[in-house]
Design an enzyme around this catalytic site. Structure first.
Site, PDB file in Angstrom:
ATOM      1  CG  ASP A 192      -2.642   3.544   3.101  1.00 59.93           C
ATOM      2  OD1 ASP A 192      -1.364   3.048   2.602  1.00 59.93           O
ATOM      3  OD2 ASP A 192      -3.061   3.210   3.810  1.00 59.93           O
ATOM      4  CD  GLU A 239      -0.319   0.890  -0.668  1.00 59.51           C
ATOM      5  OE1 GLU A 239       0.008  -0.250  -0.238  1.00 59.51           O
ATOM      6  OE2 GLU A 239      -1.229   1.446  -0.155  1.00 59.51           O
TER       7      GLU A 239
END
Length: 708
Positions: free
Chosen positions: A386, A439
C-alpha cells in the site's frame, strides 16, 4: 539475599533487572508476589515458609528447597500452588539477540511475541518484546489482575529485548505489556507488536496464539504457483473486503470467485486494526489476523481452500504508517522507537498516522520479517504494498519547508527504498513464485526493475495513470469523448515502461466517488452499455486485471464497509448480464494466449485504428507467441450504431466473433455479426486486409483469428 532498596525498587516496579535478585540463589529464595498473605516453598517432601520483608512489601525470602513450587495464601484466604517464573533460565539465545539488533532476523515471529511452549519440562508461555529504552517491562493480564508489579521481565543486555517465561499459562491467554518508559513514566498498556492473536475490537489486548496446528492440503497449488503467477500467465484478481462481501460471511466467496473465472482473490488488509472504518489500512497488530474474521487457523483454512480451487490469494500490506492509538507502536518504550521523532519525517498529515523509521535496522527488520510471515505461515501468494509513493518520497503530501531532505538534498527516502529492495529480495530468495505488487502513484522510475539494476524489485505496479484516465474518459457524456481521445491513447506511450496491473480498486468506489456503474453517463440502459464496454476495454488492454467486489455486476450503490453488496440487484437482467460478461471475459483471457502471453512486452500489442476521432472507434491487435491465434479488438464508444464501418485487419481470412458486449447473452441488443467475418484485400492504415463491420452502440467486440 536482597537489600531493602532493591526490595522497594521491586515493589515500586523500578528494579532494572529483577532476575538479579528474584528466584533461587546460593543464599536462598526471593519471590515477588503482590497480593500474597503467606508464601511457602514446597516440594514433594518438605515445605518452608518464606518471610515477608520490610513490613508490607510483596517481597518474600527464605530457605530454598530443591525442585520447589510456590504455595501462596492470598489475602482472600484462597491457597494455590504454582511454579516460580524466576527460577527458569532464558529461552532466547545470543544469535536471536544479534539478528534482531542487526535487523536480519527473517522469522522474528518465532523469537518475539508470545509462544506456548514446554521449557525445562514445564508448560507455559514465553513472552519477548523489543523495548530498548524501557526501564522496566512487565507482562500483565487477568492471570495477575493486570498488575505490572507482578511479572517484570528479564532484560537481555544491549539487545533491547525483554523476555519472561510464565509457567501455567497457555493458548488463549489475554495480555499486554506495562512499560516504565525511558523518562520514568508508566505508559498506557501496550499490545504486543509481534502477537499472533488479538482481541476483538474495541478491546485492544493481545491473545496468546500458536501456529503450526493447521494441516495444509495445498501442495499441488504451491508446486505450480510459479507458473500460475508468471509474467506470461493470465492474472485476474477479485479484490474483496471480507467483512462486507456478505453479512453471513465469506464462506461461499471461493466458489463464487472460481465460478467467475478469476485467478486470484486479493483481500484488503487482514492485520488487526482498531477502527473498522480504516478497512485495515491503519494496522496495529501487524502479525495478527484481525479477530473480526476468526482465528489464525480460520484464515489459514481460507487460503488453503482457495488453493484447492486453483485460486491464488494476495493480501494488501501496509508498511507505510501506523495509527496513534495508545496501545499501539507510538512511543512504544517512551521514545520515538518505531517512528521518527521529528514530525516532518514521522507524522503523516493526510492520515494522522505515524511513519516508520526505516533507517533503524530493528524497525526495517520488524517489517521485512512481517512480509515473510504472511507468505510463509499463511501460504499467501503475494502482497500488494500500500501507498508506496508515500514511503519512498520524503515530501509526499507536504508543502515546501514541511519535510526533511535526504543527505543529498533530494526528496527520495533512501532508507525506505533500501527497506523495500531488501524486502523484495528476501521474498524472491525464500518464497518461490510469490508476487509483489506496488501501489505506486508517481513516475518514480524502476518500480518493477530488478534491484540489482537499481529498481525496487516489484513484480507489478498498479497503473494508476490508466485508471484515472480511463475512468475520466468513460465518465464523459459520449458527445464530448472525441475531444478527450488522449485519455484513451496516452497510456500506450508508457505502457511497457513498467510491468503493469490495471486496478479498479476499492479506492475508486468510496468517499463520494460513487460506484463504477454510477460513474457511467446516461440512463440505466446507457450506464449498463458503457459499463460493459469499459470492462471489455479493460480486459483487452495489456496488463494484469484487478476488480473490486460489486463491480462485476455493476453495483449501483457506493461501497459501504458496514453493509454488504447489493446482491438483490442481480434480479435485474441488465446487472445479471454484466456478471455474465465478466465471467466470459475471464474465460477468454485465460483461454486465449494472445490476451496474456505477451501483455508485458511491446510485441503483444499493435494499434490498428486510432485516428477515427469523430466516430470514437478504436481497434488494436493482441498477439501471443508464434502460432497463437491473433485477436483484434474493436470498440465503438458512442451510442451510435456504425454499419459498414471499415476496420483494418492484420491477416486475411475468417475471424470469429468471440465476444460482443451487445450480445443478448449480456442483455444487449444483439447487434453485430453472425458468428464470424471475412476480411477483404482492401488496404487500410498499414494493413493489406480490412473488413466492413457493424458496430453496435457503446460496444466492444473481440475477433479471434480462425486457424482451422
Amino acid at each position: 539475599m536482597i537489600t531493602e532498596s532493591e526490595a522497594r525498587a521491586l515493589a515500586a516496579g523500578k528494579h532494572p533487572d529483577p532476575f538479579r535478585v528474584l528466584g533461587p540463589s546460593e543464599d536462598g529464595l526471593v519471590v515477588l508476589i503482590p497480593g500474597a498473605q503467606k508464601v511457602w516453598a514446597v516440594n514433594s517432601t518438605d515445605q518452608s515458609e518464606l518471610t515477608q520483608l520490610w513490613g508490607d512489601l510483596p517481597v518474600f525470602s527464605g530457605q530454598l528447597l530443591p525442585y520447589y513450587k510456590l504455595r501462596i495464601q492470598w489475602v482472600s484466604g484462597w491457597v494455590d500452588e504454582r511454579e516460580d517464573p524466576y527460577r527458569f533460565s532464558p529461552v532466547l539465545g545470543a544469535v536471536d539477540e544479534y539478528l534482531v539488533g542487526e535487523g536480519r532476523h527473517e522469522s522474528l515471529w518465532t523469537t518475539l511475541g508470545s509462544h506456548p511452549m514446554t521449557h525445562e519440562g514445564v508448560q507455559g508461555v514465553h513472552f519477548a518484546v523489543w523495548a530498548p529504552n524501557a526501564r522496566r517491562v512487565s507482562v500483565v493480564g487477568a492471570f495477575n489482575h493486570w498488575n505490572g508489579i507482578a511479572h517484570p521481565m528479564r532484560p537481555r543486555g544491549s539487545s533491547g529485548i525483554w523476555e519472561l517465561f510464565i509457567p501455567g499459562l497457555g493458548e488463549g491467554e489475554i495480555y499486554k505489556y506495562e512499560i516504565l518508559g525511558a523518562h520514568d513514566q508508566v505508559l498506557p498498556l501496550k499490545a504486543d507488536p509481534v502477537a499472533i492473536g488479538a482481541q476483538l475490537p474495541p478491546e485492544t489486548a493481545s491473545v496468546v496464539r500458536s501456529l503450526g496446528h493447521y494441516k495444509w492440503s495445498d501442495e499441488q497449488w504451491l508446486a505450480t504457483r510459479s507458473q500460475a503467477q508468471a509474467l506470461d500467465a493470465p492474472v485476474s484478481i477479485y479484490e474483496v473486503h471480507l467483512e462486507s462481501w456478505r453479512k453471513e460471511g465469506w464462506q461461499n466467496l471461493i466458489d463464487y470467485v472460481a465460478d467467475l473465472g478469476f485467478t486470484h482473490i486479493e483481500v484488503l488488509p487482514i492485520t488487526e486494526h482498531p477502527f473498522g472504518g480504516s478497512w485495515g489500512y491503519q494496522p496495529v497488530g501487524m502479525y495478527a489476523p484481525t479477530s473480526r474474521l476468526g482465528t489464525p487457523e480460520d484464515f489459514q483454512a481460507f487460503v488453503d481452500c482457495a488453493h484447492q480451487r486453483g485460486l491464488g490469494v494476495l493480501a494488501d500490506w501496509v508498511p507505510g504508517h501506523f495509527p496513534t492509538d495508545a496501545h499501539g507502536l507510538g512511543e512504544f518504550d517512551g521514545t520515538a522507537l518505531y517512528e521518527h521523532q521529528n514530525p516532518q519525517e514521522g507524522f503523516h498529515p493526510d492520515w494522522n498516522t505515524l511513519i516508520y523509521n526505516y533507517g533503524r535496522p530493528e524497525v526495517a527488520g520488524h517489517l521485512r520479517s512481517n512480509a515473510l510471515y504472511w507468505l510463509q505461515e499463511y501460504h499467501l501468494d503475494g502482497l500488494r504494498v500500500d501507498a508506496v509513493a508515500s514511503i519512498i518520497h520524503r515530501d509526499y503530501s507536504r508543502e515546501p519547508g514541511q519535510w526533511v531532505p535526504n543527505k543529498d538534498g533530494g526528496n527520495e527516502n533512501y532508507e525506505a527504498i533500501d527497506f523495500i529492495q531488501s524486502t523484495n529480495d528476501a521474498i524472491a530468495r525464500t518464497v518461490e513464485g510469490a508476487m509483489m505488487v506496488a501501489e505506486e502513484s508517481t513516475t518514480f522510475p524502476g518500480v518493477t526493475r530488478e534491484t540489482q539494476h537499481g529498481g525496487l524489485g516489484f513484480d507489478y505496479k498498479w497503473n494508476m495513470g490508466w485508471m484515472n484516465d480511463s475512468l475520466k474518459y468513460f465518465g464523459l457524456d459520449p458527445i464530448y469523448r472525441k475531444h478527450h481521445s488522449n485519455l484513451l491513447t496516452f497510456g500506450f506511450t508508457y505502457l511497457f515502461s513498467e510491468r503493469f496491473m490495471l486496478p479498479i480498486s476499492h479506492d475508486e468506489v468510496v468517499h463520494g466517488k460513487g460506484s463504477l456503474y454510477g460513474r457511467m453517463p446516461g440512463d440505466h440502459a446507457a450506464k449498463l452499455g458503457n459499463l460493459k464496454a469499459f470492462l471489455a476495454y479493460m480486459w483487452a488492454y495489456p496488463g494484469k486485471k484487478l476488480l473490486f467486489m460489486g463491480q462485476e455486476f455493476g453495483q449501483p450503490r457506493e461501497w459501504d464497509y458496514r453493509g454488504e453488496l447489493q446482491w438483490d440487484i442481480l434480479t435485474d437482467p441488465g446487472h445479471a448480464g454484466v456478471l455474465e460478461l465478466v465471467r466470459d471475459l475471464n474465460a477468454l483471457y485465460r483461454n486465449q494466449p494472445a490476451l496474456h502471453r505477451r501483455e508485458m512486452t511491446p510485441e503483444g500489442f499493435q494499434w490498428l485504428l486510432v485516428d477515427s476521432i469523430d466516430e470514437q472507434v478504436y481497434a488494436w491487435l493482441r498477439r501471443g507467441a508464434l502460432g497463437d491465434p491473433h485477436i483484434v479488438v474493436v470498440m465503438n464508444l458512442t451510442p451510435v450504431e456504425r454499419e459498414g464501418f471499415r476496420v483494418p485487419f492484420p491477416l486475411a481470412g475468417r475471424w470469429v466473433e468471440a465476444l460482443n458486449t451487445d450480445s443478448s447473452h449480456y442483455h444487449g441488443g444483439n447487434r453485430g455479426h453472425d458468428g464470424a467475418i471475412e476480411t477483404e484485400p482492401v488496404p487500410m492504415s498499414n494493413e493489406a486486409q480490412s473488413a466492413l463491420l457493424t458496430l453496435p452502440p457503446l460496444s466492444v467486440i473481440y475477433f479471434v483469428e480462425d486457424q482451422s
